[in-house]
Design an enzyme around this catalytic site. Structure first.
Site, PDB file in Angstrom:
ATOM      1  N   ASP A 468      37.969  35.930  36.986  1.00  0.00           N
ATOM      2  CA  ASP A 468      37.477  36.488  35.728  1.00  0.00           C
ATOM      3  C   ASP A 468      36.399  37.535  35.996  1.00  0.00           C
ATOM      4  OD1 ASP A 468      37.142  36.766  33.004  1.00  0.00           O
ATOM      5  OD2 ASP A 468      36.684  34.658  32.619  1.00  0.00           O
ATOM      6  N   ASP A 538      41.803  37.316  25.211  1.00  0.00           N
ATOM      7  CA  ASP A 538      41.185  36.061  24.772  1.00  0.00           C
ATOM      8  C   ASP A 538      41.662  35.698  23.377  1.00  0.00           C
ATOM      9  OD1 ASP A 538      39.844  35.609  27.053  1.00  0.00           O
ATOM     10  OD2 ASP A 538      37.875  36.191  26.318  1.00  0.00           O
TER      11      ASP A 538
HETATM   12  C1  DGJ Z   1      36.675  34.855  29.553  1.00  0.00           C
HETATM   13  C2  DGJ Z   1      38.098  34.515  29.735  1.00  0.00           C
HETATM   14  O1  DGJ Z   1      38.910  35.521  29.223  1.00  0.00           O
HETATM   15  C3  DGJ Z   1      38.379  33.167  29.093  1.00  0.00           C
HETATM   16  O2  DGJ Z   1      39.736  32.868  29.181  1.00  0.00           O
HETATM   17  C4  DGJ Z   1      37.540  32.138  29.777  1.00  0.00           C
HETATM   18  O3  DGJ Z   1      37.941  31.993  31.107  1.00  0.00           O
HETATM   19  C5  DGJ Z   1      36.079  32.522  29.696  1.00  0.00           C
HETATM   20  N1  DGJ Z   1      35.851  33.840  30.178  1.00  0.00           N
HETATM   21  C6  DGJ Z   1      35.230  31.559  30.493  1.00  0.00           C
HETATM   22  O4  DGJ Z   1      33.931  31.956  30.538  1.00  0.00           O
END
Ligand code: DGJ
Length: 742
Positions: A468, A538
């Protein structure tokens, strides 16, 4: 096919199965002659150059790598500053080289060939004798793909310093194409992949990122299309940059009705010092031509990126169905909670459990611990290995989340190394999500991260990693760089990231990596080279996802598009949609769940079980088949797409209607990509019936879509070619056909 040179006329013809690209040397300048549908190689081709020769002024000359300062007032492809402060250089042709296959780009992700016979490459060598600047334009043409890959190397062969102020990957002047339209993908967090299309007029249309990452706001991609271009008809010229940092792409229509398109690393806040003997290699631009609409352009990108950009064990393997605990628990979990989700997943046929954010340091919220990559024993008393083994014992693989490019000011790492983040002395350190960005230009920082991650990979059975990256770069400066190199920081950051990714993915080839940047903030070909899939957004709301996934598919293959079913009311928009609808949307991508399965009713579990079983049957087709977009969610209440196997013997159609329509007219969907000569058995998810239709009929007349009177509806049709009639099956075929007719 390949590269043909006519020495006398200085003409270079790059030719693939259906496409030609021609360059001619005119008065020492590499001039763009033609890009489009295939032209036959003929004795006399120099008459193709209908453009004004250089003598009439550079401003009218269609060029391949234009300069600024000597009469061309359009955007240049590069600019170099000499030690004396002057910025005039004049590149002139100095020779060429033809190579079999495609050379590697050292330190950069790139499309590759598996066999030299797949492609030919041309190097055009240009020199400015006064300064010693040498530029090599590299073109690769694939035999069976309508793709040209371009990149540029700029070297200092002089004895004084040079400073690059701009060094784009590719520039192309399309004569007479000032009336085209431009398409690109824009967005924001949770709104990625919005398709934009607008006419070009005299002046500039430019997209870019200054964020140090390719960004949610603009994807590093644009296409020039004719006004009449649709999904299936018309010309499209795609440009996609294999790069994960700040980029620029723009079309400039000049006063003579020609369009200059250029793409590369963003020139804003960029400079690169070239000492004598130094070189700068640009990332590469992948240019696709389609004479048959956007669909064909996308499929060319999909096949190329799936099979000749993605690498490693998983690029052509079916991807596991996962359950991720992020939206199920956020930071609030312990080992038993995680195992209970995995346990439920195991019963339903799920194959991989992913432990997301919150397992390390003292991370109870997003305001601490990034950089402290060791397990939090308060939450995981037996450590990561214990959780992973318990998950494995259930028959699921174990995956783990990291955010390796970040550092929290509240972390052991920051207390020890406060200068390890990107920063500028005397200036504030702008925090986003309470975190700073590690200075990946520095070897010792990358080594620390490598060591932290590899310690886990060698002690815990990790099969999958979600990599991430949750903020943009600010105060872009490095404590380790001399003043004359400070403006190189953003690009050096990306090069540092690539170096680390190369090391980690090579040393742990069994791990399936998925990249993520608050969803699709870094969904780009650069990341796909190291990680064959990306978390698309997200935003997991199924209605929103119709657009996000459709838009993303303009460039990126479905195998790369992570898509999960999440709980309702949806956490991003509060919408309540049926589980079936959410499943069908997510099954149109790289499938998984992101919710607490233990909260489901028995009925919901049965639905999940069915979805998982169905996806196991169809995922080969979804992930590796050809995508045909049939109805755009950007144009109305309905969406539809289909996946077709390479041999055209199998296909799967998904159709969606968001809101119920009162007294609705009869809706149909015309299919694509089938063999008109074949007969297909079509099974409908709604009626369960099987019918036989000809491929021609399905593509011309289409299939009827019988929606019920309710919101959020989805349906699918599975198509299987009925084998050509032989003595043995002719009777059963006739029986089936009669039966369907009766
Ligand atoms: C952003 C990601 O896109 C989410 O899926 C998740 O992993 C969060 N970060 C966790 O902090």
């Amino acid at each position: 096919m390949g590269v043909t040179v006519q020495e006398q006329t200085g003409l270079f013809h790059l030719q693939s199965s259906d496409m030609s690209y021609l360059i001619q040397i005119v008065d020492g300048y590499p001039v763009h002659v033609y890009w489009g549908g295939k032209l036959k190689q003929r004795e006399k081709m120099s008459d193709l150059l209908i453009h004004t020769p250089a003598g009439a002024g550079l401003d009218r000359l269609p060029q391949e790598y234009p300069q600024y300062g000597s009469g061309d007032f359009r955007n240049p492809a590069y600019q170099a500053e000499l030690e004396d402060g002057t910025r005039i250089t004049e590149l002139k042709y100095d020779g060429y080289r033809i190579l079999k296959g495609k050379p590697h780009l050292i330190g950069l992700p790139a499309v590759y060939t598996e066999d030299e016979s797949e492609a030919d490459s041309l190097e055009l060598i240009l020199k400015d004798t006064y300064s010693g600047l040498k530029v090599v334009l590299l073109y690769t043409i694939f035999a069976d793909r309508n793709v040209i890959v371009r990149s540029t190397q700029l070297s200092n062969e002089g004895d004084k310093k040079l400073r690059l102020r701009r060094a784009l990957s590719a520039s192309v002047d399309l004569t007479g194409k000032g009336d085209m339209e431009i398409m690109y993908l824009s967005g924001a967090w949770a709104r990625e992949g919005t398709i934009r299309r607008r006419p070009l007029v005299q002046g500039e249309t430019r997209i870019d990122s200054k964020r140090g990452m390719s960004s949610h706001q603009f994807n590093p991609f644009a296409a020039l299309v004719s006004k009449e271009t649709t999904e299936d008809h018309g010309e499209a010229f795609g440009f996609s940059l294999v790069y994960s940092g700040s980029f620029e792409a723009g079309a400039e229509v000049d006063s003579f009705g020609s369009t200059r398109f250029s793409i590369g690393v963003n020139s804003f806040d960029f400079a690169w010092q070239l000492n004598p003997g130094d070189s700068f290699q640009t990332p590469e631009a992948v240019m696709v031509y389609s004479g048959h609409g956007l669909g064909e352009m996308s499929r060319t990108y999909h096949r190329l990126y799936r099979t000749r950009l993605c690498r490693g064990k998983y690029w052509d393997e079916e991807r596991p169905i996962l359950v991720n605990n992020w939206e199920a628990t956020y930071f609030n979990f312990d080992a038993d909670k995680l195992v209970s989700i995995a346990e439920e997943g195991a019963k339903l046929g799920i194959e991989l459990f992913v432990l997301d954010d919150g397992w390390f340091g003292k991370r109870d919220s997003d305001n601490s611990s990034l950089g402290d990559w060791y397990e939090d024993r308060r939450k995981l008393p037996g450590g990561l290995a214990d959780v992973a083994e318990r998950v494995n014992r259930l028959g699921l693989k174990f995956g783990l989340w990291f955010e390796p490019e970040m550092i929290s000011p509240d972390s052991e790492l920051y207390r020890k190394h406060p200068d390890w983040c990107l920063h500028v002395p005397g200036r504030r350190r702008t925090e986003a999500r309470w975190q700073l960005v590690l200075d990946y230009t520095r070897q010792e920082v990358r080594d620390y991260i490598y060591d932290s991650l590899s310690a886990i990979f060698t002690s815990v059975p990790v099969s999958y990693v979600k990599w991430d990256m949750n903020r943009c770069l600010t105060e872009i400066g490095s404590a380790a760089l001399q003043p004359e190199h400070q403006a190189e920081t953003a690009h050096r950051y990306v090069l540092g990231l690539y170096e680390l990714l190369e090391r980690i993915t090579a040393d742990f080839p069994h791990i399936l990596f998925e990249s993520c940047s608050s969803g699709g903030g870094r969904f780009d070909p650069g990341m796909l080279y190291y990680m064959p899939q990306t978390w698309t957004s997200d935003n997991t709301d199924a209605v929103e996802r119709l657009k996000i996934q459709y838009g993303t598919s303009l460039v990126y293959p479905v195998s790369a598009i992570g898509a999960h079913v999440s709980a309702v009311p949806n956490h991003q928009v509060g919408r309540i949609t049926p589980l079936e609808f959410r499943g069908d949307v997510a099954m149109s991508g790289n499938f998984g769940y992101e919710l607490d399965l233990t909260n489901f009713t028995d009925e919901e579990k049965e639905t999940v079980k069915r979805q998982v079983a169905t996806y196991k049957q169809i995922r080969g087709l979804v992930q590796q088949g050809d995508l045909y977009r049939l109805k755009s969610p950007f144009e109305g209440n309905e969406s539809a797409w289909m996946f077709v196997s390479e041999d055209k013997e199998e296909a799967l159609v998904y159709a969606f209607q968001v809101m119920a329509v009162p007294n609705a007219p009869l809706r149909t969907v015309r299919l694509g990509g089938l063999d008109p000569e074949l007969e297909y058995e079509v099974e409908s998810s709604i009626s369960g019936e099987k019918s036989i239709y000809g491929g021609d009929r399905l593509m011309q007349l289409g299939l009827p879509l019988k929606y019920e009177q309710k919101d959020y509806q989805s349906m699918w049709f599975r198509l299987k070619a009925v084998k050509p009639l032989t003595r043995f099956n002719i009777k059963s075929y006739a029986r089936l056909r009669n039966h369907r007719r009766s």
